[in-house]
Design a protein around this motif. Structure first.
Motif, PDB file in Angstrom:
ATOM      1  N   SER A 463      95.161  20.827  17.810  1.00 40.75           N
ATOM      2  CA  SER A 463      93.770  20.758  17.369  1.00 40.75           C
ATOM      3  C   SER A 463      93.729  20.545  15.860  1.00 40.75           C
ATOM      4  N   GLY A 464      92.546  20.184  15.408  1.00 44.21           N
ATOM      5  CA  GLY A 464      92.341  20.035  13.972  1.00 44.21           C
ATOM      6  C   GLY A 464      92.531  21.367  13.255  1.00 44.21           C
ATOM      7  N   SER A 465      92.058  22.434  13.867  1.00 43.78           N
ATOM      8  CA  SER A 465      92.180  23.755  13.236  1.00 43.78           C
ATOM      9  C   SER A 465      93.640  24.099  12.986  1.00 43.78           C
ATOM     10  N   ASN A 468      95.086  22.055  10.158  1.00 46.66           N
ATOM     11  CA  ASN A 468      94.648  22.552   8.856  1.00 46.66           C
ATOM     12  C   ASN A 468      95.286  23.899   8.518  1.00 46.66           C
ATOM     13  N   TYR A 491      83.578  22.704   6.844  1.00 45.74           N
ATOM     14  CA  TYR A 491      84.101  23.274   8.082  1.00 45.74           C
ATOM     15  C   TYR A 491      85.498  22.706   8.282  1.00 45.74           C
ATOM     16  N   HIS A 492      86.478  23.605   8.450  1.00 46.79           N
ATOM     17  CA  HIS A 492      87.851  23.127   8.654  1.00 46.79           C
ATOM     18  C   HIS A 492      88.539  23.759   9.855  1.00 46.79           C
ATOM     19  N   ASP A 592      91.462  16.146   5.085  1.00 50.06           N
ATOM     20  CA  ASP A 592      91.179  16.515   6.476  1.00 50.06           C
ATOM     21  C   ASP A 592      90.529  15.292   7.128  1.00 50.06           C
ATOM     22  N   GLN A 595      87.362  14.290  10.932  1.00 51.51           N
ATOM     23  CA  GLN A 595      86.118  13.524  11.097  1.00 51.51           C
ATOM     24  C   GLN A 595      86.277  12.096  10.565  1.00 51.51           C
ATOM     25  N   LYS A 622      90.461  15.764  16.689  1.00 57.35           N
ATOM     26  CA  LYS A 622      89.447  15.122  17.543  1.00 57.35           C
ATOM     27  C   LYS A 622      89.784  13.708  18.041  1.00 57.35           C
TER      28      LYS A 622
HETATM   29  C1  PLP Z   1      86.430  18.311   9.314  1.00 60.84           C
HETATM   30  C2  PLP Z   1      86.951  19.155  10.437  1.00 60.84           C
HETATM   31  N1  PLP Z   1      88.143  19.735  10.344  1.00 60.84           N
HETATM   32  C3  PLP Z   1      88.658  20.498  11.316  1.00 60.84           C
HETATM   33  C4  PLP Z   1      87.939  20.728  12.467  1.00 60.84           C
HETATM   34  C5  PLP Z   1      88.510  21.609  13.525  1.00 60.84           C
HETATM   35  O1  PLP Z   1      89.023  20.849  14.584  1.00 60.84           O
HETATM   36  P1  PLP Z   1      89.218  21.500  16.035  1.00 60.84           P
HETATM   37  O2  PLP Z   1      87.880  21.864  16.556  1.00 60.84           O
HETATM   38  O3  PLP Z   1      89.930  20.447  16.806  1.00 60.84           O
HETATM   39  O4  PLP Z   1      90.104  22.702  15.873  1.00 60.84           O
HETATM   40  C6  PLP Z   1      86.682  20.139  12.603  1.00 60.84           C
HETATM   41  C7  PLP Z   1      85.873  20.368  13.829  1.00 60.84           C
HETATM   42  O5  PLP Z   1      84.727  20.109  13.942  1.00 60.84           O
HETATM   43  C8  PLP Z   1      86.171  19.350  11.573  1.00 60.84           C
HETATM   44  O6  PLP Z   1      84.963  18.760  11.667  1.00 60.84           O
END
Ligand code: PLP
Length: 782
Positions: A463-465, A468, A491-492, A592, A595, A622
């Motif tokens: 995942s993005g989270s 990061n 939001y990260h 990041d 998006q 995503k």
């Molecule tokens: C800019 C950005 N970074 C990180 C995330 C987190 O990604 P994830 O929901 O896949 O963990 C998001 C989620 O909306 C995001 O918009």
């Protein structure tokens, strides 16, 4: 069709005559026992040497080409799959596959001999009837059809017989021979639907040579294990037909079976396990099976009426009962069950048949709350989608919603190439990165191919989270610092570390400092020619504030689309100016790209689209898997190595070959169809149309964005830029009523955050603009 065609006209031979030709032409001697057959004469012959064979005398009306068709098919099957339990041809003493004989009446008939398959005919074993056997039988027939794939014969399409499902309309005249008026009406109903809907659809599906009669009379089970199918016999009804017809005829439903659809589900699932069905085939299976049962009712009933059954198939009542029970169950429910049995998403393609969407919705909403708790939804009455297609999301009743919001399925909903890649890789191998796997290394190579030299290695996560989170850990490790700079309202992610980097949803933390958003619409320096420098100067303030609290910035993490800031558009050069300052102060820069990446901003990489010269890390999420959970961190290999030497860096699912296959397929589609360029073209058109609309819709305060991201800000007063927060909320509902999905963002919740996917064309833009125009009119009238 005349009732003459219904007559079986069995060949007339005395047993003595048969014995004599068998001896003469095949050298066969043994104990003959007669077997039932619709049009031929058939004997099981226990040979004197202990073997058993089957001897068949074809109907005089049977053209030679049809027998040849069957002979060649059996030869083909034997060559393709020698273990398949179907009869083998036995050559005559002259080495021929069949011989001609003459009856006393002077009719010429074809005589042939086949190997005998041991086992019990299913029809004779009530104890065989169960889901396990039906599944296995479905699988066996699928194996047979796989062996028949690629086989053709000039007679394959001329094996005209009454059971050909695709010729069912020819049975219409015979319906009148049925005594029962209700049954006549049912049969008419089935054939009417066949004519208007089923047969035209069958024409579009896969056809090949099929057995088309593997029912309880022609399938064998092991005498000692009646749940185990061990043979398929009687290829007399074989023809070139749709695969759906094959499954519809594998019928082993008992007379008193309360759940005939359940039987069909088991058979279909078995067939699908060996020869995967297409969705449209699964959706026609119920109707095809109705046709088969109706044909049984009509043909058996009509033969009864003209008294030509003579004990062969004389049970109209059984099929009538099955037909009634299937019709009672109904197409929607039955198709749902068949889909479920084959693991197709349950509701997805039966929209046109859906009659009970509302009742289904309430039940689902209750079930969801009961089992998942209260969840935040986009709308007060959450939408129930069952299918996605390109720019569309579709509800169970077939309503299509235009998706302008979703930032995950960036190359379009339900992308077939990605789906195939997932299926194909997961059918073959899925392991973790502790093993060597080509596709994982290939994917990393492809992702990093056009990046600067120092961005040369990937950490795969889910995942993005997570991406990061690890980026932050790496930055802290590399710098020995614990703090970070991020944009205000950023939001990260949702892990503990990334929550601290997400003021949009969480609180503020001592070790984090928040940069002023370079808002060029309502920000402090919006009208300033030197805005980039002035906004960027906030870095010094932020670093000093951090220092005062005893922290130093390990990194600046930034979503270059500024998505959670209402898609604010920074002045040119801003991102690079900030990066230079952060790096000069010893911090790292993480772009990041969750998006902004994968072409969203008009360049494959968001940092490039925003003119950021040097980033130390890139994180992705995503859209990388177009919906499949996949996250990537890209940075310098040396840094990863140093970190990994200290902490064993491992994610079980991260970098699994199935996820990488999805990632590869997304890259394929972006490249093949030039989606980044298309995004720029469609995005520019969208902004141009919105600006045009703004000329007559005063609520539109600002139109901004890049590539396929658009921020659309609403104000009640253009001069004062008064946020139209309540109006924006109302607009979202009005747009929903127009079947368009939008989401909002920004500190005043007065901006549409639009992230159309690359399946959008100008047509979708026009639709969106017309709907927005109408909704804005409605809003101002209210
Ligand atoms: C800019 C950005 N970074 C990180 C995330 C987190 O990604 P994830 O929901 O896949 O963990 C998001 C989620 O909306 C995001 O918009």
């Amino acid at each position: 069709m005349s009732s003459e065609t219904l007559k079986r006209n069995l060949p007339r031979f005395e047993l003595d005559e048969v014995r004599s030709v068998a001896r003469e032409l095949y050298g066969i001697r043994g104990k003959f026992s007669s077997q039932s057959s619709e049009r031929d004469l058939s004997w099981k012959v226990r040979l004197d040497d202990g073997d058993t064979v089957v001897l068949k005398i074809a109907n005089a009306a049977e053209p030679e080409a049809i027998v040849d068709f069957q002979v060649r098919a059996l030869e083909h099957i034997a060559a393709r799959n020698e273990r398949l339990p179907v009869p083998r041809m036995v050559a005559s003493a002259n080495g021929r596959p069949y011989e001609w004989i003459e009856s006393r009446g002077g009719d010429r008939h074809i005589l042939r001999v086949l190997s005998y398959l041991p086992g019990d005919v299913i029809e004779t074993r009530a104890d065989a009837l169960c889901g396990r056997m039906r599944f296995a039988l479905g699988a066996l027939v699928a194996e047979l059809d796989l062996a028949l794939r690629g086989f053709f014969h000039p007679a394959a399409r001329s094996n005209d017989h009454l059971w050909d499902l695709t010729c069912c309309l020819e049975l219409r005249a015979q319906i009148e021979l049925l005594a029962d008026a209700e049954l006549r009406a049912l049969c008419h109903q089935v054939l009417d639907h066949a004519e208007t809907s089923v047969l035209p659809q069958l024409q579009q599906l896969r056809w090949q040579v099929i057995h088309q009669d593997a029912d309880g009379r022609n399938a064998l089970v092991d005498s000692n294990d009646p749940h185990k199918p061990v043979g398929i016999i009687d290829f007399g009804d074989m023809l070139y037909g749709p695969i759906v017809a094959e499954i519809a005829t594998i019928d082993t439903t008992a007379e008193d079976e309360p759940d005939p659809v359940g039987c069909l589900c088991a058979t279909a699932a078995g067939f699908d396990s060996r020869l995967p069905l297409e969705e449209a085939e699964v959706d026609l299976l119920y109707d095809a099976t109705l046709i088969r049962h109706a044909s049984n009712v009509i043909l058996i009933g009509a033969r009864d009426a003209i008294d030509d059954s003579h004990g062969y198939l004389s049970d109209t009542g059984k099929y009538a009962d099955i037909l009634r029970r299937m019709i009672d169950e109904g197409r929607d429910r039955a198709t749902r069950r068949i889909r479920e049995a084959c693991r197709f998403p349950v509701y997805a393609s039966i929209a046109q048949h859906e009659t009970s969407a509302a009742a289904g919705y309430d039940a689902l909403a209750r079930k969801r709350t009961r089992l998942l708790g209260e969840v935040v939804h986009f709308y007060e009455r959450p939408l129930h989608f069952v299918r996605g297609e390109g720019p569309w999301l579709i509800t169970p009743d077939g309503r299509r919603y235009l998706d302008s919001y979703n930032n995950v399925q960036q190359i379009g909903h339900g992308n077939a190439h990605v789906a195939k890649a997932l299926y194909r890789q997961s059918s073959v191998l899925n392991v973790n990165t502790r093993y060597l796997c080509d596709i994982v290394a290939d994917y990393a190579e492809r992702l990093t191919a056009d990046l600067p030299d120092h961005l040369n290695a990937c950490v795969f996560v889910n995942s993005g989270s997570e991406a990061n989170d690890i980026a932050m850990q790496l930055a802290q490790f590399a710098t020995g610092r614990d703090g970070a700079l991020i944009m205000d309202e950023a939001y990260h992610g949702c892990t503990e570390t990334t929550m601290e980097l997400s003021p949009e949803v969480s609180g503020r933390f001592d070790h984090i400092e928040y940069l002023e958003v370079p808002d060029m619409y309502r920000g402090r320096f919006a009208a300033d020619a030197d805005a980039a420098q002035k906004y960027a100067a906030d870095v010094e303030r932020a670093l000093a504030d951090l220092a005062q609290r005893g922290h130093q910035a390990a990194a600046w993490m930034v979503d270059t689309a500024l998505c959670s800031n209402g898609v604010a558009m920074a002045p040119d050069g801003y991102f690079d100016l900030v990066a230079q300052r952060v790096q000069a102060a010893g911090g790292l820069v993480t772009a990041d790209e969750v998006q902004a990446g994968m072409g969203r901003l008009g360049d494959f990489w968001g940092f490039r689209a925003q003119g950021l010269e040097h980033v130390d890390m890139i994180t992705m999420g995503k859209p990388v898997g177009n919906g499949h959970p996949l996250g990537v961190l890209i940075t310098d290999r040396a840094l990863i190595d140093r970190f990994a030497a200290l902490i064993e860096l491992f994610s079980t699912f991260g970098g699994n070959p199935v996820s990488c296959a999805a990632g590869m397929a997304v890259l394929d589609e972006i490249e093949r169809f030039g989606l980044v360029g298309k995004g720029v073209e469609v995005g520019d058109y969208l902004r141009a149309q919105l600006r045009e609309l703004a000329r007559r819709q005063p609520l539109i305060g600002d139109v901004r964005g890049k590539g396929m991201i658009v921020g659309l800000e609403f104000v009640t007063d253009r001069e004062r830029k008064t946020p139209a927060s309540a109006e924006t909320a109302r607009l979202i509902d009005l747009m929903l009523a127009e079947h368009i999905l939008v989401g909002k963002s920004g500190p005043h919740h007065n901006a549409f955050k639009m992230r159309p996917n690359f399946a959008w064309d100008r047509a979708q833009v026009d639709l969106f603009i017309a709907a927005l125009d109408k909704c804005l009119d409605q809003l101002t009238r209210q």
